[in-house]
Motif scaffolding. Structure first.
Motif, PDB file in Angstrom:
ATOM      1  N   GLY A   1       0.862  -1.349  -0.032  1.00 47.36           N
ATOM      2  CA  GLY A   1       0.125   0.009   0.081  1.00 47.36           C
ATOM      3  C   GLY A   1       0.912   1.412  -0.196  1.00 47.36           C
ATOM      4  N   MET A   2       0.110   2.453  -0.341  1.00 52.60           N
ATOM      5  CA  MET A   2       0.891   3.549  -0.231  1.00 52.60           C
ATOM      6  C   MET A   2       0.440   4.576   1.017  1.00 52.60           C
ATOM      7  SD  MET A   2       2.424   3.246  -3.009  1.00 52.60           S
ATOM      8  CE  MET A   2       3.232   4.781  -2.965  1.00 52.60           C
ATOM      9  N   THR A   3       1.515   5.293   1.486  1.00 51.92           N
ATOM     10  CA  THR A   3       1.114   6.133   2.527  1.00 51.92           C
ATOM     11  C   THR A   3       1.480   7.641   2.039  1.00 51.92           C
ATOM     12  OG1 THR A   3       3.321   6.070   3.632  1.00 51.92           O
ATOM     13  CG2 THR A   3       1.725   4.575   4.376  1.00 51.92           C
ATOM     14  N   THR A   4       0.655   8.613   2.573  1.00 54.92           N
ATOM     15  CA  THR A   4       0.793   9.935   2.181  1.00 54.92           C
ATOM     16  C   THR A   4       2.072  10.647   2.996  1.00 54.92           C
ATOM     17  OG1 THR A   4      -0.756  10.737   4.044  1.00 54.92           O
ATOM     18  CG2 THR A   4      -1.651  10.299   1.951  1.00 54.92           C
ATOM     19  N   GLY A   5       2.440  10.331   4.088  1.00 55.09           N
ATOM     20  CA  GLY A   5       3.246  10.903   5.016  1.00 55.09           C
ATOM     21  C   GLY A   5       2.272  12.255   5.705  1.00 55.09           C
ATOM     22  N   GLU A   6       2.867  12.845   6.493  1.00 47.84           N
ATOM     23  CA  GLU A   6       2.333  14.094   7.384  1.00 47.84           C
ATOM     24  C   GLU A   6       2.794  15.459   6.970  1.00 47.84           C
ATOM     25  OE1 GLU A   6      -0.458  13.258   9.305  1.00 47.84           O
ATOM     26  OE2 GLU A   6      -0.046  11.056   8.387  1.00 47.84           O
ATOM     27  N   ALA A   7       3.777  15.492   5.904  1.00 48.48           N
ATOM     28  CA  ALA A   7       4.041  16.914   5.624  1.00 48.48           C
ATOM     29  C   ALA A   7       2.881  17.622   5.348  1.00 48.48           C
ATOM     30  CB  ALA A   7       5.231  16.909   4.474  1.00 48.48           C
ATOM     31  N   PRO A   8       3.222  18.921   5.614  1.00 51.75           N
ATOM     32  CA  PRO A   8       1.916  20.237   5.320  1.00 51.75           C
ATOM     33  C   PRO A   8       2.093  19.979   3.784  1.00 51.75           C
ATOM     34  CG  PRO A   8       3.395  20.971   6.988  1.00 51.75           C
ATOM     35  CD  PRO A   8       4.154  19.810   6.537  1.00 51.75           C
ATOM     36  N   GLY A   9       0.620  20.399   3.259  1.00 50.94           N
ATOM     37  CA  GLY A   9       0.420  20.247   1.989  1.00 50.94           C
ATOM     38  C   GLY A   9       0.150  18.899   1.296  1.00 50.94           C
ATOM     39  N   HIS A  10       0.486  18.888   0.239  1.00 49.93           N
ATOM     40  CA  HIS A  10       0.464  17.335  -0.653  1.00 49.93           C
ATOM     41  C   HIS A  10       1.662  16.741  -0.288  1.00 49.93           C
ATOM     42  CE1 HIS A  10       2.604  18.939  -3.964  1.00 49.93           C
ATOM     43  NE2 HIS A  10       1.500  19.971  -4.539  1.00 49.93           N
ATOM     44  N   GLY A  11       2.688  17.223   0.108  1.00 50.37           N
ATOM     45  CA  GLY A  11       3.881  16.665   0.648  1.00 50.37           C
ATOM     46  C   GLY A  11       4.892  16.149  -0.487  1.00 50.37           C
ATOM     47  N   VAL A  12       4.891  16.961  -1.704  1.00 49.98           N
ATOM     48  CA  VAL A  12       5.785  16.832  -2.774  1.00 49.98           C
ATOM     49  C   VAL A  12       6.500  18.273  -3.006  1.00 49.98           C
ATOM     50  CG1 VAL A  12       6.215  15.938  -5.204  1.00 49.98           C
ATOM     51  CG2 VAL A  12       4.479  15.097  -3.855  1.00 49.98           C
ATOM     52  N   THR A  13       7.665  18.518  -3.349  1.00 46.05           N
ATOM     53  CA  THR A  13       8.277  19.657  -3.441  1.00 46.05           C
ATOM     54  C   THR A  13       9.276  19.290  -4.684  1.00 46.05           C
ATOM     55  OG1 THR A  13      10.231  19.059  -1.948  1.00 46.05           O
ATOM     56  CG2 THR A  13       8.281  20.507  -1.032  1.00 46.05           C
ATOM     57  N   LEU A  14       9.525  20.596  -5.389  1.00 48.39           N
ATOM     58  CA  LEU A  14      10.293  20.557  -6.652  1.00 48.39           C
ATOM     59  C   LEU A  14      11.842  21.261  -6.316  1.00 48.39           C
ATOM     60  CD1 LEU A  14      10.549  20.430  -9.832  1.00 48.39           C
ATOM     61  CD2 LEU A  14       9.156  22.822  -9.625  1.00 48.39           C
ATOM     62  N   ASP A  15      12.746  20.622  -6.676  1.00 49.96           N
ATOM     63  CA  ASP A  15      14.093  21.313  -6.807  1.00 49.96           C
ATOM     64  C   ASP A  15      14.470  21.583  -7.894  1.00 49.96           C
ATOM     65  OD1 ASP A  15      16.881  21.537  -6.727  1.00 49.96           O
ATOM     66  OD2 ASP A  15      17.338  19.818  -5.342  1.00 49.96           O
ATOM     67  N   GLU A  16      14.180  23.180  -8.269  1.00 49.96           N
ATOM     68  CA  GLU A  16      14.233  23.604  -9.539  1.00 49.96           C
ATOM     69  C   GLU A  16      15.633  23.537 -10.224  1.00 49.96           C
ATOM     70  OE1 GLU A  16      11.933  27.189 -10.318  1.00 49.96           O
ATOM     71  OE2 GLU A  16      10.678  27.081  -8.513  1.00 49.96           O
ATOM     72  N   ALA A  17      16.666  23.567  -9.136  1.00 53.73           N
ATOM     73  CA  ALA A  17      18.158  23.379  -9.870  1.00 53.73           C
ATOM     74  C   ALA A  17      18.323  21.978 -10.206  1.00 53.73           C
ATOM     75  CB  ALA A  17      19.099  23.821  -8.625  1.00 53.73           C
ATOM     76  N   ALA A  18      18.001  20.984  -9.733  1.00 54.07           N
ATOM     77  CA  ALA A  18      17.825  19.822 -10.232  1.00 54.07           C
ATOM     78  C   ALA A  18      17.027  19.606 -11.539  1.00 54.07           C
ATOM     79  CB  ALA A  18      17.292  18.746  -9.238  1.00 54.07           C
ATOM     80  N   ALA A  19      15.872  20.016 -11.653  1.00 52.56           N
ATOM     81  CA  ALA A  19      15.276  20.110 -12.916  1.00 52.56           C
ATOM     82  C   ALA A  19      16.014  20.605 -14.024  1.00 52.56           C
ATOM     83  CB  ALA A  19      13.861  21.012 -12.720  1.00 52.56           C
ATOM     84  N   ALA A  20      16.825  21.699 -13.696  1.00 53.54           N
ATOM     85  CA  ALA A  20      17.489  22.034 -14.845  1.00 53.54           C
ATOM     86  C   ALA A  20      18.721  21.428 -15.380  1.00 53.54           C
ATOM     87  CB  ALA A  20      18.147  23.525 -14.559  1.00 53.54           C
ATOM     88  N   ARG A  21      18.848  20.417 -14.800  1.00 57.90           N
ATOM     89  CA  ARG A  21      19.653  19.272 -15.275  1.00 57.90           C
ATOM     90  C   ARG A  21      19.185  18.233 -16.385  1.00 57.90           C
ATOM     91  NH1 ARG A  21      21.339  18.586  -9.712  1.00 57.90           N
ATOM     92  NH2 ARG A  21      20.663  16.243  -9.921  1.00 57.90           N
ATOM     93  N   PHE A  22      17.698  18.385 -16.309  1.00 56.98           N
ATOM     94  CA  PHE A  22      16.883  17.408 -16.985  1.00 56.98           C
ATOM     95  C   PHE A  22      16.102  18.095 -18.007  1.00 56.98           C
ATOM     96  CE2 PHE A  22      17.700  15.239 -13.093  1.00 56.98           C
ATOM     97  CZ  PHE A  22      18.370  14.309 -13.516  1.00 56.98           C
ATOM     98  N   PRO A  23      16.519  18.623 -19.189  1.00 58.70           N
ATOM     99  CA  PRO A  23      15.753  19.574 -20.163  1.00 58.70           C
ATOM    100  C   PRO A  23      14.516  18.866 -20.964  1.00 58.70           C
ATOM    101  CG  PRO A  23      17.882  19.336 -20.884  1.00 58.70           C
ATOM    102  CD  PRO A  23      18.254  18.687 -19.674  1.00 58.70           C
ATOM    103  N   TYR A  24      13.817  19.417 -21.235  1.00 59.27           N
ATOM    104  CA  TYR A  24      12.745  18.767 -21.765  1.00 59.27           C
ATOM    105  C   TYR A  24      13.076  18.346 -23.321  1.00 59.27           C
ATOM    106  CZ  TYR A  24       8.785  18.880 -25.367  1.00 59.27           C
ATOM    107  OH  TYR A  24       7.782  18.688 -26.326  1.00 59.27           O
ATOM    108  N   ASN A  25      12.387  16.929 -23.422  1.00 56.60           N
ATOM    109  CA  ASN A  25      12.995  16.186 -24.355  1.00 56.60           C
ATOM    110  C   ASN A  25      11.788  15.441 -25.069  1.00 56.60           C
ATOM    111  OD1 ASN A  25      15.236  14.725 -25.628  1.00 56.60           O
ATOM    112  ND2 ASN A  25      15.530  13.525 -24.079  1.00 56.60           N
ATOM    113  N   PRO A  26      11.560  16.184 -26.541  1.00 59.32           N
ATOM    114  CA  PRO A  26      10.255  15.753 -27.038  1.00 59.32           C
ATOM    115  C   PRO A  26      10.090  14.458 -27.300  1.00 59.32           C
ATOM    116  CG  PRO A  26      11.191  17.457 -28.264  1.00 59.32           C
ATOM    117  CD  PRO A  26      12.269  16.800 -27.311  1.00 59.32           C
ATOM    118  N   SER A  27       8.919  13.652 -26.874  1.00 60.87           N
ATOM    119  CA  SER A  27       8.561  12.139 -26.977  1.00 60.87           C
ATOM    120  C   SER A  27       7.046  12.060 -27.088  1.00 60.87           C
ATOM    121  CB  SER A  27       9.260  11.379 -25.933  1.00 60.87           C
ATOM    122  OG  SER A  27       8.708  11.575 -24.699  1.00 60.87           O
TER     123      SER A  27
END
Ligand SMILES: [Mg+2]
Length: 401
Positions: free
Chosen positions: A360-386
């Protein structure tokens, strides 16, 4: 109370394994919320809609007015509906719920009424090029504790189900074209499912996605032939343009049916629920207008004892998955959650509080939906049309994917 005025919003596109579109909303009071806006193969269409038509209307709005904002972008538009518009609305909505829950200092499920359960039953995908390889994969997943598994096996003689290789950045990708044989699949699918049932016994939940690949009468035949196998469900037996044809399949079998991952609004779902044509509804926040509308769809479904089974393929980001899990934790009619997983790189970009444990899956108890974005890490993976592949029959006729 912190100032909830929306100060800024931006779109982040990245491809840590798959392409993901993420909307980031910031308030004057310093809170940040994020929402998934990914539509596979139409990513840049949603980006343009968000940047040109949605974000300018967001700036200066009260982030706490989630319902009014939803109505503004849905009802306020003369041209309504469709996956691009609803993904944009869904991203706004999920980001605003994320902000509201953070403002309250609560995990999102608490704002949605609190926990109806601690853990959500989930199912991964087992695959094989033949039945023996499929059974090996099922055994591997059983060892990890899964109690429900989706089965996919290549039809003998057909090419393997393609995984889309990422192309070098800057190369214009076109959809691959593959060939399907609905007749061979109709003969093979019941035999494949029976073989897995025979090997793994009656307690394991077995799920199968027909994926629109047959005619309605062939789908009815598969549902009837597999009825003794007591499947958890057959998914997407027919394309959704003509949901009335589900009546034909209902008359042929008591095998449960699951549909709806391509549906965008509650209006798309209503008639098939009223007629009791389905058992599980597969809409998910990113493609059906966020928490606000999916909760409404789930409430409508509950009137007809239809349960949720939110779409969880790898082409929606961990943000959508987090939102879906919080909804699933709160809803009275949660059924099961698809958990196909993400590439390891996605974990570098998205940090999630949700976890898998013991089937099964658990949500965790972090405030909000519990998912955050690391924008510096995102920049290492540029958009790739597929793209997902385009399907043809052997004579060249274009068919359903
Ligand atoms: Mg599916």
């Amino acid at each position: 109370m912190k100032d909830m005025t929306i100060r800024a919003a931006r779109v982040v596109v990245c491809a840590p394994g798959r392409n993901f579109v993420t909307l980031v909303i910031e308030t004057e009071g310093g809170l940040t919320g994020i929402g998934d806006a990914t539509v596979n193969g139409r990513e840049t269409g949603v980006v343009a809609h968000l940047q040109h038509e949605v974000i300018p209307s967001l700036i200066g709005r009260d982030a706490g007015r989630i319902e009014d904002t939803w109505q503004y972008f849905y009802r306020g538009a003369y041209w309504r509906g469709g996956p691009v518009a609803l993904a944009a609305i869904g991203a706004v909505d999920v980001a605003l719920w994320d902000i509201k829950a953070k403002a309250a200092g609560m995990p999102l499920y608490q704002l949605l009424g609190g926990a109806s359960r601690e853990r959500m039953l989930c199912y991964p995908h087992a695959r094989g090029h033949d039945i023996e390889a499929l059974c090996d994969d099922v055994a591997r997943l059983c060892e990890k504790g899964f109690r429900a598994i989706r089965l996919h096996c290549d039809v003998p003689g057909e090419p393997q189900h393609p995984f889309i290789p990422p192309l070098p950045h800057g190369v214009a990708a076109l959809p691959a074209e593959i060939t399907r044989d609905p007749d061979a699949y109709t003969r093979f699918a019941p035999r494949m499912l029976a073989a897995v049932r025979a090997r793994f016994g009656e307690e394991l939940h077995l799920l199968h996605d027909i994926h629109n690949r047959v005619t309605p009468i062939q789908a009815a035949r598969i549902a009837r032939e597999t009825e003794p196998l007591n499947l958890f469900w057959l998914e997407d037996p027919v394309p959704m343009e003509n949901p009335e044809v589900l009546r034909l399949i209902r008359r042929a079998s008591t095998t449960p049916l699951a549909v709806g991952e391509v549906l965008n609004t509650i209006h798309d779902c209503r008639r098939m629920m009223e007629e009791q044509l389905i058992d599980y509804i597969r809409v998910t926040p990113v493609h059906a207008g966020g928490i606000t509308q999916v909760r409404r769809i789930a409430d409508l479904a509950a009137l007809y004892q239809i349960r949720t089974a939110f779409h969880g393929a790898p082409d929606m980001s961990p943000v959508n998955f987090g939102a879906a899990l919080h909804l699933g934790r709160a809803l009275p009619n949660f059924g099961i959650q698809e958990y196909a997983g993400h590439a390891p790189e996605a974990g570098e970009v998205f940090h999630a509080a949700w976890r898998y444990a013991d089937g099964g899956m658990t949500t965790g108890e972090a405030p909000g939906h519990g998912v955050t974005l690391d924008e510096a890490a995102a920049a290492r993976f540029p958009y790739n049309p597929s793209f997902l592949p385009v399907v043809r029959l052997a004579d060249g006729t274009l068919w359903h994917y």
